[in-house]
Each structure stands twice: as structure tokens, then as C-alpha cells.
Design an enzyme around this catalytic site. Structure first.
Site, mmCIF file in Angstrom:
data_model
loop_
_atom_site.group_PDB
_atom_site.id
_atom_site.type_symbol
_atom_site.label_atom_id
_atom_site.label_comp_id
_atom_site.label_asym_id
_atom_site.label_seq_id
_atom_site.Cartn_x
_atom_site.Cartn_y
_atom_site.Cartn_z
ATOM 1 N N LYS A 45 0.862 -1.196 0.000
ATOM 2 C CA LYS A 45 0.000 0.000 0.000
ATOM 3 C C LYS A 45 0.892 1.238 0.000
ATOM 4 C CE LYS A 45 -3.236 3.025 0.736
ATOM 5 N NZ LYS A 45 -4.177 3.399 -0.362
ATOM 6 N N SER A 46 0.528 2.265 -0.772
ATOM 7 C CA SER A 46 1.300 3.513 -0.766
ATOM 8 C C SER A 46 1.453 3.998 0.667
ATOM 9 C CB SER A 46 0.573 4.590 -1.577
ATOM 10 O OG SER A 46 0.556 4.262 -2.941
ATOM 11 N N MET A 71 -9.964 6.567 -0.205
ATOM 12 C CA MET A 71 -9.389 6.011 1.010
ATOM 13 C C MET A 71 -8.603 7.051 1.805
ATOM 14 S SD MET A 71 -10.644 3.059 0.513
ATOM 15 C CE MET A 71 -9.941 2.014 1.773
ATOM 16 N N ASN A 127 4.240 7.059 -5.960
ATOM 17 C CA ASN A 127 2.868 7.386 -6.349
ATOM 18 C C ASN A 127 2.755 8.879 -6.627
ATOM 19 O OD1 ASN A 127 0.139 7.731 -6.619
ATOM 20 N ND2 ASN A 127 -0.408 6.602 -4.764
ATOM 21 N N CYS A 130 -2.212 10.118 -6.258
ATOM 22 C CA CYS A 130 -3.356 9.880 -5.369
ATOM 23 C C CYS A 130 -4.340 11.043 -5.522
ATOM 24 C CB CYS A 130 -2.939 9.759 -3.912
ATOM 25 S SG CYS A 130 -4.378 9.495 -2.832
ATOM 26 N N ASN A 194 -3.420 5.054 -12.341
ATOM 27 C CA ASN A 194 -4.107 5.168 -11.065
ATOM 28 C C ASN A 194 -5.579 5.396 -11.391
ATOM 29 O OD1 ASN A 194 -4.724 5.719 -8.287
ATOM 30 N ND2 ASN A 194 -2.630 6.451 -8.013
ATOM 31 N N GLY A 222 -11.883 -0.313 -12.058
ATOM 32 C CA GLY A 222 -12.662 -1.377 -12.670
ATOM 33 C C GLY A 222 -12.993 -1.095 -14.131
HETATM 34 O O1 LIG Z 1 -3.256 6.607 -5.207
HETATM 35 C C1 LIG Z 1 -4.350 6.268 -4.755
HETATM 36 N N1 LIG Z 1 -5.343 5.955 -5.595
HETATM 37 C C2 LIG Z 1 -6.576 5.664 -5.169
HETATM 38 O O2 LIG Z 1 -7.480 5.454 -6.001
HETATM 39 N N2 LIG Z 1 -6.837 5.606 -3.825
HETATM 40 C C3 LIG Z 1 -5.767 5.605 -2.903
HETATM 41 C C4 LIG Z 1 -6.128 6.270 -1.606
HETATM 42 O O3 LIG Z 1 -7.085 7.059 -1.567
HETATM 43 O O4 LIG Z 1 -5.401 5.974 -0.634
HETATM 44 N N3 LIG Z 1 -4.567 6.193 -3.420
#
Ligand SMILES: O=C1NC(=O)NC(C(=O)O)N1
Length: 311
Positions: A45-46, A71, A127, A130, A194, A222
Site C-alpha cells: 500500500k502507498s 481512502m 505514487n 493519489c 491510477n 474497474g
Molecule cells: O493513489 C491512490 N489511488 C486511489 O485510487 N486511492 C488511494 C487512496 O485514496 O489511498 N490512493
């Protein structure tokens, strides 16, 4: 006989599939679920330097056509994932990627220089995209800021690394971003894409949005994003000679995995489908890809990678 193996960046993968950062990768338990599945690699996870709880819930929702999420980078903090990377069984042959998503450039520099000092075989995926941090724009849409950030990152981290890109929607933007990325030889891969940022899913019965953050705005994943993901894979495959493109977005079966590889992807990441189906999705998608290749008479991924025909 169909050979699904991939060799890139000095790595050997039994097949092209692994998880998309963010899905089934926040805890060690989840990471081990991916590692012990049919997936050929693992990405975390980032992370940010400190743990984050992320945005208020509900912050994820799946629909018939994909998913929406905001998120807000909930994660256990960089030290937690570095610790996992220290004890990771590299000799078992599944590469580990570490996704980094500092809230500031300095945070990314701090994590990257610490990772460099650790001298581990894992590879960073920075990343740049986000879309779910209220008040913060996606770095990947600011070309000047990206050039500046990459310049400083390449100064502190000398090994191969990659970036997670947002989707672009205009040939001028593809060209501008490719010009930035081509200035960095150590940048060996880009992961496209992303989520498509700031979509809005509406529940007609409740006459309401479906996630709490940002009054319902969130990143789309998706099937919603497949054509955009494929376009970004194909454009960057053409525009970044010598670099690898990792495909991500809309892969629900062997057919979409085939499309991404036909468009030029070296490897592919599974997000929404993995979240909804669980780790069994990897074996299913691989079986479907293998059958499709056999039907078409392809023995290896190189037989068709990047060979999308135009009219
Ligand atoms: O880079 C991201 N892409 C997403 O679609 N959601 C996550 C997040 O919100 O943590 N981070």
C-alpha cells in the site's frame, strides 16, 4: 505449451500478474495473501512516513461497472513496510515493490534515501497520482513539479525505480509527461493508470452519494477505466523507449490482461477485481490468459506484447 513468464529489471516473474497498490496490501496478513497466491509479485500500500487512518468511511464502494474510492492513503507507515521488505523471502522469486506516497516532496525524499541506505532488493513505485487527499492536487498533472520532484528523487535514490501515473486524456499531456520521464534513465517503469480521479457515483434509491469523503467524489476503478488505462499504456509504451509500462485498470479476466499486454504492458496489476473477488482472481485470470493465448497460437507473451494493430 504456453509460457507466461516475464523477465525485466533483472527480475524473473512466473507470470505478469500482481496486485495494484492499495488492494490487499495494507497489512502483513494481506501482503502474505498476495505473496502466497498465484500472483507473481507483490506491491505494498502507498505509504507515508507516519501511519495514517485515512478518510472517513464509507470510503469505498463497488458497482456493476467497477469501483469508487476515497481512502485517503490509510497505511501503517513507512517503517512497517520497510520491516516487511527486510524479512521478505526474495529468494522465493516473487519481486516486492514498495509504493511510496509522501504528502510532500521532502517526505518522498526522506523515504527514498532511507530505502537506498537499506540496500534491499525491493523496487520503489513512487505514487504521483493519489486523487483523494482533500486540498492536494495530483502531482502527476503538474509537469514542472514532476520534473523538479524526479530530479531530487534521482539524486537521493540511484537504483531503478518507477512511478504510478494518473490517467492522461490529451496527446499533448502524454507528450509533456513523456518528455519529463525520459529525462530520468534510472526511472525504469511507469504504472498506468491510477484511478480516474473525482468521479461521482449516485445511488438512485437513496438519492445519495455512496462514499463520505469530498461529498462523494472518488477515484474510479474497474471496467469504468479500461479504455483509458489501455490508451495510457499504449501511448507511454510508444513514448518511453527503453522503459517498461505496467498496466493497471479494468482487468477482470484474461481478455483484459491480454489487451494490456497487446498495448505494450510488461506486467499487469489487478485492483478492483482483486478487492471484490479475492486472491483467487489471480489463478482464474491466468488460466483465462493461458487459454486465450493457446487458442491464438501464442507460446510466450513476447509473441504479442506491444503488437496492437492499427487500421
Ligand atoms: O493513489 C491512490 N489511488 C486511489 O485510487 N486511492 C488511494 C487512496 O485514496 O489511498 N490512493
Amino acid at each position: 505449451h504456453v509460457d507466461l513468464s516475464v523477465s525485466w529489471l533483472g527480475l524473473a516473474m512466473a507470470n505478469p500478474l500482481y496486485n495494484a497498490s492499495g488492494v490487499m496490501c495494507r497489512s502483513v496478513a494481506e501482503l502474505e495473501q498476495v505473496r502466497t497466491s498465484a500472483a507473481a509479485a507483490v506491491i505494498t500500500k502507498s505509504c507515508t512516513p507516519q501511519p495514517r487512518t485515512g478518510n472517513p468511511e464509507p470510503r469505498y464502494c463497488a458497482t456493476a461497472l467497477g469501483s469508487i474510492n476515497s481512502m485517503g492513503l490509510p497505511n501503517a507507515g513507512y517503517p512497517y513496510y520497510l520491516d516487511y521488505a527486510r524479512s521478505y523471502p526474495y529468494a522465493a522469486g516473487k519481486p516486492l515493490f514498495l509504493s511510496l506516497s509522501g504528502m510532500t516532496l521532502q517526505e518522498n525524499l526522506d523515504m527514498l534515501s532511507d530505502l537506498a541506505a537499506a540496500q534491499l532488493p525491493c523496487l520503489p513505485e513512487v505514487n504521483l497520482s493519489c486523487p483523494n487527499l482533500p486540498g492536494k492536487p495530483q502531482l502527476g498533472y503538474d509537469f514542472q513539479a514532476c520534473h523538479e520532484a524526479l530530479t531530487q528523487m534521482a539524486r537521493v535514490y540511484h537504483g531503478p525505480f518507477g512511478v504510478k501515473l494518473p490517467p492522461y486524456f490529451d496527446p499533448v499531456h502524454f507528450a509533456r509527461m513523456a518528455a519529463v520521464l525520459n529525462a530520468f534513465p534510472a526511472l525504469r517503469f511507469v504504472t498506468c493508470i491510477n484511478s480516474i480521479g473525482n468521479g461521482l457515483v449516485i445511488d438512485v434509491d437513496r438519492e445519495s452519494v455512496v462514499i463520505k469523503p469530498k461529498d462523494g467524489l472518488g477515484g474510479l476503478g474497474g471496467s469504468y477505466v479500461l479504455p483509458t488505462a489501455l490508451a495510457n499504456v499504449r501511448e507511454f509504451y510508444r513514448l518511453l523507449p527503453g522503459k517498461h509500462v505496467v498496466g493497471c485498470g479494468g482487468i477482470n479476466s484474461g481478455r483484459e490482461a491480454f489487451m494490456h499486454i497487446l498495448a505494450g504492458a510488461t506486467a499487469v496489476q489487478i485492483g478492483t477485481c482483486l478487492y471484490e473477488e479475492g486472491e483467487g482472481a489471480f489463478a482464474r485470470i491466468l488460466d483465462e490468459l493461458r487459454a486465450l493465448m493457446a487458442h491464438k497460437g501464442y507460446q510466450r507473451l513476447d509473441d504479442f506484447r506491444g503488437k496492437l494493430k492499427t487500421l
